[in-house]
Design a protein around this motif. Sequence first.
Motif, PDB file in Angstrom:
ATOM      1  N   UNK A 185       0.932  -1.100   0.011  1.00 13.99           N
ATOM      2  CA  UNK A 185       0.157  -0.077   0.127  1.00 13.99           C
ATOM      3  C   UNK A 185       0.975   1.345  -0.002  1.00 13.99           C
ATOM      4  N   UNK A 186       0.157   2.447  -0.047  1.00 15.39           N
ATOM      5  CA  UNK A 186       0.945   3.807   0.069  1.00 15.39           C
ATOM      6  C   UNK A 186       1.527   3.958   1.554  1.00 15.39           C
ATOM      7  N   UNK A 187       2.369   5.003   1.356  1.00 13.25           N
ATOM      8  CA  UNK A 187       2.763   5.187   2.802  1.00 13.25           C
ATOM      9  C   UNK A 187       1.688   5.889   3.426  1.00 13.25           C
ATOM     10  N   UNK A 188       1.811   6.216   4.795  1.00 13.63           N
ATOM     11  CA  UNK A 188       0.718   6.326   5.657  1.00 13.63           C
ATOM     12  C   UNK A 188       0.496   7.993   5.178  1.00 13.63           C
ATOM     13  N   UNK A 189       1.055   8.854   4.901  1.00  8.59           N
ATOM     14  CA  UNK A 189       0.929  10.130   4.749  1.00  8.59           C
ATOM     15  C   UNK A 189       0.188  10.305   3.387  1.00  8.59           C
ATOM     16  N   UNK A 190       0.516   9.709   2.389  1.00  6.47           N
ATOM     17  CA  UNK A 190      -0.325   9.758   1.060  1.00  6.47           C
ATOM     18  C   UNK A 190      -1.669   8.751   1.310  1.00  6.47           C
ATOM     19  N   UNK A 191      -1.682   7.723   1.941  1.00  3.71           N
ATOM     20  CA  UNK A 191      -2.904   6.811   2.013  1.00  3.71           C
ATOM     21  C   UNK A 191      -4.054   7.819   2.947  1.00  3.71           C
ATOM     22  N   UNK A 192      -3.658   8.546   3.750  1.00  2.00           N
ATOM     23  CA  UNK A 192      -4.567   9.334   4.777  1.00  2.00           C
ATOM     24  C   UNK A 192      -4.656  10.897   4.125  1.00  2.00           C
ATOM     25  N   UNK A 193      -4.141  11.052   2.915  1.00  2.00           N
ATOM     26  CA  UNK A 193      -4.287  12.653   2.722  1.00  2.00           C
ATOM     27  C   UNK A 193      -5.591  13.149   2.341  1.00  2.00           C
ATOM     28  N   UNK A 194      -6.519  12.310   1.601  1.00  2.00           N
ATOM     29  CA  UNK A 194      -7.649  12.621   1.339  1.00  2.00           C
ATOM     30  C   UNK A 194      -8.616  12.697   2.511  1.00  2.00           C
TER      31      UNK A 194
END
Length: 122
Positions: free
Chosen positions: A64-73
């Motif tokens: 999966x994406x890194x935590x920052x990108x995964x939760x940006x939305x």
Amino acid sequence: MSKTLYERIGGEPAVSAAVEIFYRKVLSDYRINRFFDNADMDKQIAKQKAFFTMAFGGPNSYTGQDMRNAHAGLVKTGLNEEHFNAVMEHLGATLVELNVPANLIAEAAAIAESTRNDVLGK
């Protein structure tokens, strides 16, 4: 060689059980369940299992994406400290429910806590 947290909590069966219980708690919590309204929960659960496995020192199959990108939305829609705290609360309660020893819960919580700034885009 000392065992990883993943091994000490019981490996794949323990992580799988924990993630299933964790998401039952999260999805029934009015404070945070809206963040999963459009999520494919089967995929979300699979990603979470892979992430916890990797984060706790098990075999790394997390893609999966890194935590920052995964939760940006989610940050853009209001994800904040209170929501992160609710997730941490459910993680701890899940591990208690599974009779994980307190020292291992503290270790797992520290790993989860280390993602706070990235998850919240800070």
